[in-house]
Design an enzyme around this catalytic site. Structure first.
Site, PDB file in Angstrom:
ATOM      1  N   GLY A 144       7.879  -2.708  -9.469  1.00 20.12           N
ATOM      2  CA  GLY A 144       6.959  -2.043 -10.368  1.00 20.12           C
ATOM      3  C   GLY A 144       5.629  -1.817  -9.657  1.00 20.12           C
ATOM      4  O   GLY A 144       5.317  -2.494  -8.669  1.00 20.12           O
ATOM      5  N   CYS A 145       4.828  -0.856 -10.136  1.00 15.07           N
ATOM      6  CA  CYS A 145       3.581  -0.521  -9.435  1.00 15.07           C
ATOM      7  C   CYS A 145       2.570  -1.657  -9.506  1.00 15.07           C
ATOM      8  O   CYS A 145       2.013  -2.077  -8.477  1.00 15.07           O
ATOM      9  CB  CYS A 145       3.002   0.777  -9.980  1.00 15.07           C
ATOM     10  SG  CYS A 145       2.769   0.823 -11.769  1.00 15.07           S
ATOM     11  N   TYR A 146       2.316  -2.186 -10.708  1.00 12.78           N
ATOM     12  CA  TYR A 146       1.423  -3.338 -10.821  1.00 12.78           C
ATOM     13  C   TYR A 146       1.990  -4.521 -10.044  1.00 12.78           C
ATOM     14  O   TYR A 146       1.252  -5.278  -9.397  1.00 12.78           O
ATOM     15  CB  TYR A 146       1.253  -3.750 -12.278  1.00 12.78           C
ATOM     16  CG  TYR A 146       0.248  -2.974 -13.079  1.00 12.78           C
ATOM     17  CD1 TYR A 146      -1.087  -2.887 -12.682  1.00 12.78           C
ATOM     18  CD2 TYR A 146       0.608  -2.345 -14.267  1.00 12.78           C
ATOM     19  CE1 TYR A 146      -2.015  -2.189 -13.436  1.00 12.78           C
ATOM     20  CE2 TYR A 146      -0.313  -1.647 -15.032  1.00 12.78           C
ATOM     21  CZ  TYR A 146      -1.631  -1.575 -14.608  1.00 12.78           C
ATOM     22  OH  TYR A 146      -2.550  -0.890 -15.358  1.00 12.78           O
ATOM     23  N   ALA A 147       3.294  -4.707 -10.120  1.00 10.07           N
ATOM     24  CA  ALA A 147       3.925  -5.849  -9.455  1.00 10.07           C
ATOM     25  C   ALA A 147       3.699  -5.806  -7.952  1.00 10.07           C
ATOM     26  O   ALA A 147       3.471  -6.846  -7.315  1.00 10.07           O
ATOM     27  CB  ALA A 147       5.418  -5.887  -9.770  1.00 10.07           C
ATOM     28  N   ALA A 148       3.750  -4.615  -7.359  1.00 11.39           N
ATOM     29  CA  ALA A 148       3.520  -4.502  -5.920  1.00 11.39           C
ATOM     30  C   ALA A 148       2.102  -4.933  -5.567  1.00 11.39           C
ATOM     31  O   ALA A 148       1.883  -5.742  -4.656  1.00 11.39           O
ATOM     32  CB  ALA A 148       3.776  -3.072  -5.457  1.00 11.39           C
TER      33      ALA A 148
END
Length: 333
Positions: A144-148
């Site tokens: 996920g974008c936030y997760a990265a």
């Protein structure tokens, strides 16, 4: 002929960024791009930035995708698993959706709902040992974008024993493209401009993914919608577990990571510096009052947070250098 690749969900923002990266990739040949409501339209009509790319979006039919060596799935969460199950086992797949990121069926049900489709190899090459796992896989779940952004900031501190995994607080701002391309009232320019607004406070779906990837056991996450098209800036703080310089921990962890840049002292990450790149910029310090570890992380949510990350994973799966076709440098102003 190069390596044959296809994109399902090519009409969205992440899908369009994938098409742009594939068009400039020296080893990839784009053989199919599919969509739902935009099927039948030329790619350059749906994505004007791709004028000159002579291709018509097709219906999302597994028989069209099955002819590729590798397929990127840029579909809404919950839609990838059914399509992936219809593709031949020898076709490599990178799923940009959430369907195969989580190991825990309960966490999937709690944050996404529906039936858990099972876990694939997690697509963040910078985690220890993950490059080799990705290279040996035919099915990879993109982050996920936030997760990265958050995982790259936090994982080395927990692995080193520097941060208390039970006490992590994150506030992160994201551009509107992270919400997808569907027309929504709260994403209208007149609603977004001049405003910062929190959303999914305490319930964001990337929380279990971040905990799984970093080893965090207690995470408070507040996402904020920012008045910009793309980019993420995350402020990650954690209680210290022992006295260390967090900047040194990050520098050691990413010494050989081409896309993760620990900035020199005095320089702080900002989103414009990563625009259009596959890079993540990090800076760390210790709060002089509370003693908490602070890491700032910036990346392009459509780059290292989505399409660029997917191409990096695909390169590894296909035996190519992971930097092939990807830019380390951003575009500004």
């Amino acid at each position: 002929m190069g390596i044959r690749v296809a994109v399902a969900g090519a009409s969205g923002y992440a899908g369009g960024e994938l098409l742009r990266l594939i068009a400039g990739h020296p080893e990839f040949d784009l053989v199919a791009a599919t969509a739902h409501s935009q099927a039948g339209h030329r790619v350059d009509v749906v994505h004007p930035q791709l004028t000159g790319l002579d291709l018509v979006l097709a219906e999302t039919d597994p028989t069209i995708l099955a002819d590729a060596d590798l397929v990127f799935l840029a579909l809404p969460h919950g839609q990838s698993a059914a399509l992936a199950a219809q593709l031949p086992a020898e076709v490599r797949i990178v799923d940009l959706g959430a369907d195969h990121r989580l190991a825990d069926p309960y966490a999937w049900a709690q944050y996404y709902g529906g039936t858990h489709a099972g876990q694939w190899t997690y697509g963040l090459p910078e985690l220890p040992g993950q490059r080799e796992l990705i290279a040996d896989s035919t099915r990879v779940a993109n982050t996920g974008c936030y997760a990265a952004a958050i995982t790259l900031a936090l994982a080395p501190l927990i692995a080193d024993g520097a941060a208390n995994p039970a006490d992590v607080v994150v506030v992160a701002s994201s551009g509107t493209s992270g919400a997808g391309r569907a027309a929504k009232a709260h994403l209208l320019a007149s609603e977004v401009m001049g405003d910062l607004s929190p959303y999914r406070v305490g319930t964001h779906q990337h929380v279990p993914e971040i905990k799984q990837a970093t080893g965090a056991t207690g995470l408070s996450f507040t996402p904020v919608l920012a008045p910009m098209p793309r980019g993420i800036l995350a402020t990650v703080t954690a209680a210290p577990a022992r006295g260390v310089d967090p900047q040194e921990v990050l520098a050691r962890a990413y010494a050989d990571a081409p896309f993760v840049h620990v900035l020199p002292e005095g320089r702080w990450p900002h989103t414009a510096a990563t625009l259009g790149s596959n890079s993540c910029h990090l800076q760390a310090t210790v709060d002089v009052d509370s003693g908490r570890l602070i890491v700032l992380s910036a990346l392009d949510n459509l780059g290292k947070g989505a399409a660029g990350q997917a191409v990096q994973n695909a390169n590894l799966m296909l035996g190519l250098p992971e930097t092939t076709g990807l830019s380390i440098w951003g575009v500004t102003p």
